[in-house]
Enzyme design. Structure first.
Site, PDB file in Angstrom:
ATOM      1  N   THR A  70      -1.417   1.595   4.503  1.00 18.32           N
ATOM      2  CA  THR A  70      -1.150   3.175   4.236  1.00 18.32           C
ATOM      3  C   THR A  70      -0.602   3.231   5.478  1.00 18.32           C
ATOM      4  O   THR A  70      -1.357   3.154   6.729  1.00 18.32           O
ATOM      5  CB  THR A  70      -2.545   4.075   3.846  1.00 18.32           C
ATOM      6  OG1 THR A  70      -2.606   3.679   2.648  1.00 18.32           O
ATOM      7  CG2 THR A  70      -1.904   5.588   3.982  1.00 18.32           C
ATOM      8  N   THR A  80      -6.446   6.199   7.352  1.00 19.47           N
ATOM      9  CA  THR A  80      -6.376   5.279   6.498  1.00 19.47           C
ATOM     10  C   THR A  80      -7.764   4.610   6.138  1.00 19.47           C
ATOM     11  O   THR A  80      -8.576   4.911   6.667  1.00 19.47           O
ATOM     12  CB  THR A  80      -5.447   3.890   7.260  1.00 19.47           C
ATOM     13  OG1 THR A  80      -5.222   2.785   6.304  1.00 19.47           O
ATOM     14  CG2 THR A  80      -6.113   3.521   8.429  1.00 19.47           C
ATOM     15  N   GLY A  81      -7.893   3.979   4.946  1.00 22.65           N
ATOM     16  CA  GLY A  81      -8.846   3.326   4.463  1.00 22.65           C
ATOM     17  C   GLY A  81      -9.285   4.064   3.228  1.00 22.65           C
ATOM     18  O   GLY A  81      -8.383   4.613   2.624  1.00 22.65           O
ATOM     19  N   SER A 105       0.733  -1.109   0.073  1.00 24.74           N
ATOM     20  CA  SER A 105       0.183  -0.018   0.045  1.00 24.74           C
ATOM     21  C   SER A 105       0.754   1.357   0.067  1.00 24.74           C
ATOM     22  O   SER A 105       0.278   2.348  -0.010  1.00 24.74           O
ATOM     23  CB  SER A 105      -0.972   0.067   1.302  1.00 24.74           C
ATOM     24  OG  SER A 105      -1.665  -1.206   1.213  1.00 24.74           O
ATOM     25  N   THR A 165       1.275   6.885   0.746  1.00 24.65           N
ATOM     26  CA  THR A 165       0.592   5.678   0.308  1.00 24.65           C
ATOM     27  C   THR A 165       0.531   5.260  -1.173  1.00 24.65           C
ATOM     28  O   THR A 165       1.226   6.507  -1.839  1.00 24.65           O
ATOM     29  CB  THR A 165      -1.148   5.734   0.577  1.00 24.65           C
ATOM     30  OG1 THR A 165      -1.688   4.714   0.297  1.00 24.65           O
ATOM     31  CG2 THR A 165      -1.543   6.969  -0.381  1.00 24.65           C
ATOM     32  N   ARG A 195      -5.848   8.856 -10.274  1.00 23.32           N
ATOM     33  CA  ARG A 195      -6.704   8.742  -8.968  1.00 23.32           C
ATOM     34  C   ARG A 195      -6.068   9.386  -8.018  1.00 23.32           C
ATOM     35  O   ARG A 195      -4.676   8.856  -7.827  1.00 23.32           O
ATOM     36  CB  ARG A 195      -7.486   7.524  -8.598  1.00 23.32           C
ATOM     37  CG  ARG A 195      -8.229   7.590  -7.344  1.00 23.32           C
ATOM     38  CD  ARG A 195      -7.569   7.018  -6.066  1.00 23.32           C
ATOM     39  NE  ARG A 195      -8.431   6.960  -4.869  1.00 23.32           N
ATOM     40  CZ  ARG A 195      -7.939   6.534  -3.811  1.00 23.32           C
ATOM     41  NH1 ARG A 195      -6.641   6.570  -3.814  1.00 23.32           N
ATOM     42  NH2 ARG A 195      -8.847   6.545  -2.860  1.00 23.32           N
TER      43      ARG A 195
END
Ligand code: SD4
Length: 339
Positions: free
Chosen positions: A201, A252-253, A100, A219, A229
């Site tokens: 991340t 994170t996520g 990640s 990340t 993106r």
């Protein structure tokens, strides 16, 4: 849901009078034992500072960061929380097994490893890079943006050119393992970027012995994302935010939901208004689950305040974090909205 009234606010951010001036409680020196909320099992031993906290099991990163702070000289220039978060973030950036972040990060759906990072210091200075390719340490490029340019964010080719000018090396970041994972993904997923499962991340926050807070986040983003993106991690206030008067937060996520709620800034503002770090991260997660379909997403927040207290919370179970405090470097489980 919490509603903060003016009375609550005044109660929570109790004021003391010093020489005729009212000083909010968070600006007072506080030597009491910090309360730890993020994991109810964990009790601090002595005092709360210095401390380093990072998303996921990034204990090697929190160790590197803490070592940096311990090496502080008396010059006020070395071993700062800023040096610490940069040193910590560089650990997973260079790790080919972390898919990640940085080297070995999973590519976008066209096979390009594109990186996002930001960094912020106790004075409110900030730097960020987005959509950066072929440079292993975007967090260090972000620091250079902060220190050597009048800007906050550089993107894509411009960020790359700047990195090369600053002496960073061009490197191929797509490892064989990540390339094979991408080939496999292409076979199964019909070129459609669907729900991210791979989260690792690093968001990292530190308080040094001078009581200064800094943060960083780095990340390779959503695995097999659309080309171009950019996620939350390089966006100040979304992936990470620090205000040295109050505290810091990082995320994170699935970054789309962090960006839509400006989660890290939200956590810091909630703490400014008297919430504990744990109350702040819980409220930031509630903002997401109240408004969006959270079935297929995971978001986790960490927050710290000036007292060395921390909070950790996520939408779903499984969010772990690393905490280096009081001579212990531990992996802890965060509480979550979905039990
Ligand atoms: C992103 N927040 O780009 C990042 C992804 C992440 O662990 O946290 N992965 O949306």
């Amino acid at each position: 849901m919490y509603m903060i009234t003016r009375k609550d606010f005044l109660k929570k951010s109790s004021m003391i009078a010093v020489g005729g001036l009212l000083i909010p409680s968070f600006l007072r020196a506080d030597n009491s034992t910090p309360k730890i909320f993020g994991n109810k099992e964990f009790k601090p031993l002595v005092s709360g500072k210095p401390l380093v906290i990072a998303t996921w099991d990034n204990r090697k990163a929190t160790e590197a960061a803490m070592n940096k702070m311990k090496s502080a000289g008396t010059d006020l220039q070395s071993g700062t929380s800023l040096d610490a978060v940069e040193a910590g973030a560089r650990v997973p950036e260079a790790d080919p097994e972390d898919h990640s972040v940085g080297y070995g990060g999973y590519p976008d759906r066209d096979g390009f490893v594109t990186l996002d990072a930001c960094i912020m210091d106790e004075k409110g200075n900030a730097g960020s890079v987005t959509f950066l390719q072929n440079i292993m340490h975007p967090v260090s490029v972000a620091r250079k943006v902060m220190e050597k340019t009048p800007h906050v964010m550089l993107s894509g080719d411009g960020a790359y050119q700047f990195a090369i000018e600053q002496g960073f090396k061009k490197e191929n970041l797509l490892t064989e393992k990540s390339r094979l994972a991408w080939e496999d993904w292409k076979k199964k997923n019909n070129y459609i970027p669907v729900g991210e499962k791979n989260h690792d991340t690093i968001g990292i926050l530190a308080i040094d012995e001078r009581n200064n807070i800094s943060g960083a986040c780095t990340t390779s983003g959503w695995a097999f994302k659309m080309h171009g993106r950019v996620g939350d991690s390089p966006i100040l206030g979304a992936g990470m935010y620090v205000d040295n008067e109050v505290g810091g937060a990082c995320a994170t996520g699935t970054g789309e939901f962090v960006m839509k709620t400006l989660g890290s800034f939200l956590c810091v503002e909630l703490m400014r208004n008297g919430r504990t770090p744990q109350e702040a991260v819980e409220e930031a997660i509630h903002r997401i689950v109240k408004r969006y379909d959270y079935k297929d997403i995971q978001v986790g927040y960490l927050a710290i305040n000036k007292k060395g207290e921390h909070g950790a919370y996520s939408i779903k179970p499984g969010f772990v974090y690393a905490l280096n405090q009081n001579g212990e470097n531990r992996k802890l489980d965060a509480e979550s909205f979905v039990k």
